[in-house]
Design a protein around this motif. Sequence first.
Motif, PDB file in Angstrom:
ATOM      1  N   GLY A 108       9.687   2.461  16.936  1.00  0.00           N
ATOM      2  CA  GLY A 108       9.929   2.276  18.362  1.00  0.00           C
ATOM      3  C   GLY A 108      11.409   2.205  18.668  1.00  0.00           C
ATOM      4  N   HIS A 109      11.784   1.224  19.502  1.00  0.00           N
ATOM      5  CA  HIS A 109      13.181   1.050  19.905  1.00  0.00           C
ATOM      6  C   HIS A 109      13.822  -0.157  19.230  1.00  0.00           C
ATOM      7  CE1 HIS A 109      12.764   4.136  22.904  1.00  0.00           C
ATOM      8  NE2 HIS A 109      11.652   3.546  23.331  1.00  0.00           N
ATOM      9  N   PHE A 110      13.274  -0.573  18.081  1.00  0.00           N
ATOM     10  CA  PHE A 110      13.817  -1.783  17.466  1.00  0.00           C
ATOM     11  C   PHE A 110      14.037  -1.700  15.960  1.00  0.00           C
ATOM     12  CE2 PHE A 110       9.289  -2.231  17.101  1.00  0.00           C
ATOM     13  CZ  PHE A 110       9.097  -2.819  15.868  1.00  0.00           C
ATOM     14  N   GLY A 111      13.691  -0.591  15.311  1.00  0.00           N
ATOM     15  CA  GLY A 111      13.895  -0.583  13.880  1.00  0.00           C
ATOM     16  C   GLY A 111      13.667   0.760  13.225  1.00  0.00           C
ATOM     17  N   VAL A 112      13.879   0.744  11.903  1.00  0.00           N
ATOM     18  CA  VAL A 112      13.714   1.921  11.059  1.00  0.00           C
ATOM     19  C   VAL A 112      12.987   1.497   9.786  1.00  0.00           C
ATOM     20  CG1 VAL A 112      14.974   3.612   9.638  1.00  0.00           C
ATOM     21  CG2 VAL A 112      15.763   3.101  11.939  1.00  0.00           C
ATOM     22  N   PHE A 113      12.055   2.340   9.370  1.00  0.00           N
ATOM     23  CA  PHE A 113      11.312   2.134   8.126  1.00  0.00           C
ATOM     24  C   PHE A 113      11.711   3.245   7.170  1.00  0.00           C
ATOM     25  CE2 PHE A 113       7.185   3.096   5.864  1.00  0.00           C
ATOM     26  CZ  PHE A 113       7.323   2.089   4.929  1.00  0.00           C
ATOM     27  N   ILE A 114      12.112   2.888   5.950  1.00  0.00           N
ATOM     28  CA  ILE A 114      12.562   3.866   4.965  1.00  0.00           C
ATOM     29  C   ILE A 114      11.677   3.767   3.728  1.00  0.00           C
ATOM     30  CG2 ILE A 114      14.458   4.599   3.469  1.00  0.00           C
ATOM     31  CD1 ILE A 114      16.401   3.395   5.497  1.00  0.00           C
ATOM     32  N   ILE A 115      11.176   4.918   3.304  1.00  0.00           N
ATOM     33  CA  ILE A 115      10.415   5.012   2.052  1.00  0.00           C
ATOM     34  C   ILE A 115      11.286   5.767   1.062  1.00  0.00           C
ATOM     35  CG2 ILE A 115       8.362   5.940   0.907  1.00  0.00           C
ATOM     36  CD1 ILE A 115       6.943   5.774   3.628  1.00  0.00           C
ATOM     37  N   GLU A 116      11.521   5.175  -0.086  1.00  0.00           N
ATOM     38  CA  GLU A 116      12.349   5.775  -1.122  1.00  0.00           C
ATOM     39  C   GLU A 116      11.437   6.343  -2.208  1.00  0.00           C
ATOM     40  OE1 GLU A 116      15.542   4.120  -4.413  1.00  0.00           O
ATOM     41  OE2 GLU A 116      15.141   2.921  -2.633  1.00  0.00           O
ATOM     42  N   ARG A 117      11.654   7.616  -2.562  1.00  0.00           N
ATOM     43  CA  ARG A 117      10.840   8.282  -3.584  1.00  0.00           C
ATOM     44  C   ARG A 117      11.725   9.124  -4.493  1.00  0.00           C
ATOM     45  NH1 ARG A 117       5.406   9.896  -3.420  1.00  0.00           N
ATOM     46  NH2 ARG A 117       6.173  11.923  -4.034  1.00  0.00           N
ATOM     47  N   LYS A 118      11.201   9.424  -5.655  1.00  0.00           N
ATOM     48  CA  LYS A 118      11.901  10.320  -6.578  1.00  0.00           C
ATOM     49  C   LYS A 118      11.519  11.780  -6.343  1.00  0.00           C
ATOM     50  CE  LYS A 118      14.078   7.184  -8.892  1.00  0.00           C
ATOM     51  NZ  LYS A 118      15.463   6.957  -8.585  1.00  0.00           N
TER      52      LYS A 118
ATOM     53  N   LEU B 275       0.824  -1.213   0.000  1.00  0.00           N
ATOM     54  CA  LEU B 275       0.000   0.000   0.000  1.00  0.00           C
ATOM     55  C   LEU B 275       0.856   1.261   0.000  1.00  0.00           C
ATOM     56  CD1 LEU B 275      -2.878  -0.976   2.437  1.00  0.00           C
ATOM     57  CD2 LEU B 275      -3.046  -0.559  -0.019  1.00  0.00           C
ATOM     58  N   ALA B 276       1.950   1.236   0.775  1.00  0.00           N
ATOM     59  CA  ALA B 276       2.845   2.392   0.797  1.00  0.00           C
ATOM     60  C   ALA B 276       3.429   2.636  -0.588  1.00  0.00           C
ATOM     61  CB  ALA B 276       3.963   2.186   1.807  1.00  0.00           C
ATOM     62  N   GLY B 277       3.785   1.572  -1.273  1.00  0.00           N
ATOM     63  CA  GLY B 277       4.319   1.705  -2.617  1.00  0.00           C
ATOM     64  C   GLY B 277       3.312   2.294  -3.581  1.00  0.00           C
ATOM     65  N   GLN B 278       2.071   1.848  -3.491  1.00  0.00           N
ATOM     66  CA  GLN B 278       1.034   2.342  -4.394  1.00  0.00           C
ATOM     67  C   GLN B 278       0.581   3.749  -4.042  1.00  0.00           C
ATOM     68  OE1 GLN B 278      -2.000  -0.670  -4.121  1.00  0.00           O
ATOM     69  NE2 GLN B 278      -1.290  -1.668  -5.992  1.00  0.00           N
ATOM     70  N   CYS B 279       0.213   3.960  -2.784  1.00  0.00           N
ATOM     71  CA  CYS B 279      -0.371   5.246  -2.372  1.00  0.00           C
ATOM     72  C   CYS B 279       0.645   6.384  -2.340  1.00  0.00           C
ATOM     73  CB  CYS B 279      -1.028   5.118  -1.004  1.00  0.00           C
ATOM     74  SG  CYS B 279      -2.406   3.965  -0.986  1.00  0.00           S
ATOM     75  N   LEU B 280       1.863   6.086  -1.974  1.00  0.00           N
ATOM     76  CA  LEU B 280       2.871   7.129  -1.837  1.00  0.00           C
ATOM     77  C   LEU B 280       3.782   7.225  -3.054  1.00  0.00           C
ATOM     78  CD1 LEU B 280       3.885   6.498   1.875  1.00  0.00           C
ATOM     79  CD2 LEU B 280       2.326   8.238   0.981  1.00  0.00           C
ATOM     80  N   ASN B 281       3.524   6.414  -4.054  1.00  0.00           N
ATOM     81  CA  ASN B 281       4.348   6.385  -5.260  1.00  0.00           C
ATOM     82  C   ASN B 281       5.820   6.167  -4.906  1.00  0.00           C
ATOM     83  OD1 ASN B 281       4.753   6.377  -7.989  1.00  0.00           O
ATOM     84  ND2 ASN B 281       4.937   8.609  -8.152  1.00  0.00           N
ATOM     85  N   ALA B 282       6.036   5.214  -3.985  1.00  0.00           N
ATOM     86  CA  ALA B 282       7.386   4.909  -3.525  1.00  0.00           C
ATOM     87  C   ALA B 282       8.061   3.955  -4.508  1.00  0.00           C
ATOM     88  CB  ALA B 282       7.336   4.271  -2.146  1.00  0.00           C
ATOM     89  N   THR B 283       9.337   4.196  -4.762  1.00  0.00           N
ATOM     90  CA  THR B 283      10.069   3.261  -5.611  1.00  0.00           C
ATOM     91  C   THR B 283      10.472   2.024  -4.832  1.00  0.00           C
ATOM     92  OG1 THR B 283      12.100   4.481  -5.179  1.00  0.00           O
ATOM     93  CG2 THR B 283      10.919   5.022  -7.197  1.00  0.00           C
ATOM     94  N   ASN B 284      10.767   2.196  -3.531  1.00  0.00           N
ATOM     95  CA  ASN B 284      11.116   1.090  -2.653  1.00  0.00           C
ATOM     96  C   ASN B 284      10.730   1.446  -1.225  1.00  0.00           C
ATOM     97  OD1 ASN B 284      12.646  -0.992  -4.218  1.00  0.00           O
ATOM     98  ND2 ASN B 284      13.907   0.793  -4.701  1.00  0.00           N
ATOM     99  N   SER B 285      10.486   0.413  -0.428  1.00  0.00           N
ATOM    100  CA  SER B 285      10.261   0.564   1.010  1.00  0.00           C
ATOM    101  C   SER B 285      11.119  -0.482   1.698  1.00  0.00           C
ATOM    102  CB  SER B 285       8.792   0.343   1.359  1.00  0.00           C
ATOM    103  OG  SER B 285       7.972   1.254   0.676  1.00  0.00           O
ATOM    104  N   HIS B 286      11.743  -0.093   2.808  1.00  0.00           N
ATOM    105  CA  HIS B 286      12.691  -0.988   3.467  1.00  0.00           C
ATOM    106  C   HIS B 286      12.482  -0.981   4.979  1.00  0.00           C
ATOM    107  CE1 HIS B 286      14.880  -0.678  -0.337  1.00  0.00           C
ATOM    108  NE2 HIS B 286      14.757   0.637  -0.210  1.00  0.00           N
ATOM    109  N   PHE B 287      12.627  -2.174   5.581  1.00  0.00           N
ATOM    110  CA  PHE B 287      12.624  -2.313   7.029  1.00  0.00           C
ATOM    111  C   PHE B 287      14.003  -2.765   7.470  1.00  0.00           C
ATOM    112  CE2 PHE B 287       8.039  -2.514   6.658  1.00  0.00           C
ATOM    113  CZ  PHE B 287       7.629  -1.883   7.813  1.00  0.00           C
ATOM    114  N   PHE B 288      14.560  -2.047   8.439  1.00  0.00           N
ATOM    115  CA  PHE B 288      15.807  -2.437   9.089  1.00  0.00           C
ATOM    116  C   PHE B 288      15.468  -2.582  10.559  1.00  0.00           C
ATOM    117  CE2 PHE B 288      17.125  -0.353   5.246  1.00  0.00           C
ATOM    118  CZ  PHE B 288      18.207  -1.110   4.816  1.00  0.00           C
ATOM    119  N   ILE B 289      15.664  -3.771  11.106  1.00  0.00           N
ATOM    120  CA  ILE B 289      15.286  -4.003  12.501  1.00  0.00           C
ATOM    121  C   ILE B 289      16.372  -4.765  13.237  1.00  0.00           C
ATOM    122  CG2 ILE B 289      12.803  -3.954  12.045  1.00  0.00           C
ATOM    123  CD1 ILE B 289      12.780  -6.959  12.164  1.00  0.00           C
TER     124      ILE B 289
END
Length: 188
Positions: free
Chosen positions: A91-101, A8-22
Amino acid sequence: MIYQFLHLAGQCLNATNSHFFIMQDQQNTPVYQLTEEDSLQHFLSFPSRRDGINTLLYQNLELLANQFFDSDATSGIIEQSSGLYYVFKLGHFGVFIIERKSALSREIQSSLSPVINKLTNSCIASINYRTMLFEINMRKEVEEQIRYQATHDDLTGLYNRMEVQRCLTKAIEGTVTEKKPVMYYLST
């Protein structure tokens, strides 16, 4: 849930990539309690383009995620030659990154914070559930091993003397109550 959110983030936000680092332990199991030597590791990416991300960009993103995680900010924007990165702490366990142009408006960025908080709570619940299942399974394995060791000889793997006596007592009691011989087979 995370896959659906990324889609949904990819579609709604026109994101090229989304990443979770935890945070993850040595078995690559997500955890949310940090130790001093731990760092964030890549957990999941959802590229909407076919080629995905290249190795150098992946390493840069992991470094970016760890630097942001160590900062006091809860969200931010990082601009690089490859595009814009919208970074949110989980929170205290990760980072969410949305990549856009292109840039996101302030309204969209501020409306993402409550959604990210709900996602964080869902992730914590999932991690707790997975940890609890792992601990239950480990306990069952240990109990089974203890049960086996209590009834078997270590060297031969056959029933030990106490287990043979228990089986014989049970067979004799069965013969007495049934008033006829009872066949009782020892099996491992």
